[in-house]
Design an enzyme around this catalytic site. Structure first.
Site, short mmCIF file in Angstrom:
data_model
loop_
_atom_site.label_atom_id
_atom_site.label_comp_id
_atom_site.label_asym_id
_atom_site.label_seq_id
_atom_site.Cartn_x
_atom_site.Cartn_y
_atom_site.Cartn_z
N GLU A 1 9.45 -4.28 10.26
CA GLU A 1 9.89 -3.01 9.66
C GLU A 1 10.36 -2.02 10.72
OE1 GLU A 1 7.09 -1.10 7.02
OE2 GLU A 1 8.36 0.69 6.82
N ASP B 1 0.84 -1.21 0.00
CA ASP B 1 0.00 0.00 0.00
C ASP B 1 0.87 1.26 0.00
OD1 ASP B 1 0.89 -0.21 2.61
OD2 ASP B 1 -1.09 0.04 3.53
N SER B 2 2.20 1.07 0.03
CA SER B 2 3.12 2.19 -0.21
C SER B 2 2.86 2.81 -1.58
CB SER B 2 4.58 1.71 -0.12
OG SER B 2 4.78 0.55 -0.91
O1 KIV Z 1 3.57 -1.10 1.66
C1 KIV Z 1 4.73 -1.55 1.56
O2 KIV Z 1 5.44 -1.32 0.59
C2 KIV Z 1 5.21 -2.39 2.65
C3 KIV Z 1 6.67 -2.74 2.65
C4 KIV Z 1 7.47 -1.57 2.99
C5 KIV Z 1 6.96 -3.90 3.52
O3 KIV Z 1 4.48 -2.74 3.51
#
Ligand code: KIV
Length: 291
Positions: free
Chosen positions: A204, A66-67
């Protein structure tokens, strides 16, 4: 190195040779044997079909994170990301790869209220994208949900430590666990998600010692990001590691400087358009001479 043949009617690229079988959640889980992972698990985020094609030969797992809210859509956090966005990008990534397991992030608000709500959301994500797993954030509070999904056929990746969807509770994106109480809580979170049946756990933004403690304490592979080199695998946001942004968190290693290279390409293009030196005869359609 595989090559691709593009099916122009579907835009699907078929790799040659075609991999026999996509990596599965049980095979990722089985990579950690008696507390040790011989071969570290390689994971990157991907949001588009073409990026999935390029990363697939090198990765065990692709995460439609969701990044994408910040990386693709310029949103201020992952909070506004919707189910529709996750499904559209998840389906594109699945179409672009054959080998890696594709996991899709559950967006904020789609799973926290109850295990039943989480099941409805996760099954929608799996039906609409074709992905093989979902990822959700949270520790002890989410353990009953992880168990509920896992028992009903949905492989789950846990996510503890710095959980970006909780930014409004955490107060920012800094590393977690410098105080003993919080460190103990993060370890307890990981253990709870492990017990609940997650087939791997993303840890994380935590102090290295916490990541090492978790890696030694849980049976599921631990995938680190801003965590420790001793984790069972690593994940990075693809745009961060390619150097697409001027500023990246300290834990990111830039493997390229694409932002600069794209800027240079665009500048050269602009100069050539203004000088009328692009297009040349090579890029121009002309009638074939009659024989
Ligand atoms: O949303 C994302 O990209 C993530 C990663 C950073 C693990 O959760």
């Amino acid at each position: 190195m595989s090559t691709f043949t593009m099916d122009t009617s579907t835009s699907r690229a078929t790799p040659s040779p075609v991999p026999g079988k996509r990596i599965t959640a049980p095979s990722i889980r089985a990579r950690k044997l008696d507390g040790r992972t011989e071969q570290p698990i390689v994971m990157l985020t991907a949001y588009t079909m073409r990026m999935a094609q390029l990363l697939d030969p090198h990765c065990d797992m692709l995460l439609v994170g969701d990044s994408l809210g910040q990386v693709i859509y310029g949103l201020p956090s992952t909070i506004p990301v919707t189910m529709e966005l996750m499904c559209a990008h998840g389906a594109a990534v699945v179409r672009g790869c054959w080998h890696a397991l594709v996991a899709v992030d559950m967006p904020f608000g789609s799973y926290e209220a109850s295990p039943e709500r989480a099941f409805a959301s996760a099954s929608r994500v799996m039906k609409e994208t074709g992905c093989a797993a979902v990822k959700l954030e949270g520790g002890e509070a989410m353990a009953p949900t992880v168990e509920f999904l896992t028992r009903r056929g949905i492989p789950v990746i846990g996510h503890v430590g710095l959980t970006p969807q909780a930014v409004n509770i955490l107060g920012g994106y800094g590393a977690r666990g410098s105080e003993v109480r919080e460190a103990d809580k993060i370890v307890a979170d990981a253990k709870a998600i492990n017990e609940a049946g997650a087939f791997c756990i993303v840890v994380e933004g935590v102090m290295e010692g916490i990541a090492n403690t978790i890696t030694n304490a849980v049976s599921a592979p631990v995938i680190g990001i801003g965590a420790s080199a001793l984790c069972d695998g690593q994940v990075l946001v693809i745009d961060d590691m390619l150097g697409m942004f001027e500023r990246t968190p300290r834990f990111v290693k830039r493997y390229d400087d694409l932002a600069q290279r794209i800027g240079e390409a665009a500048r050269t293009y602009a100069e050539e358009v203004r000088a009328r030196s692009f297009p040349t005869a090579d890029q121009t359609y002309r009638p074939k001479p009659r024989s």
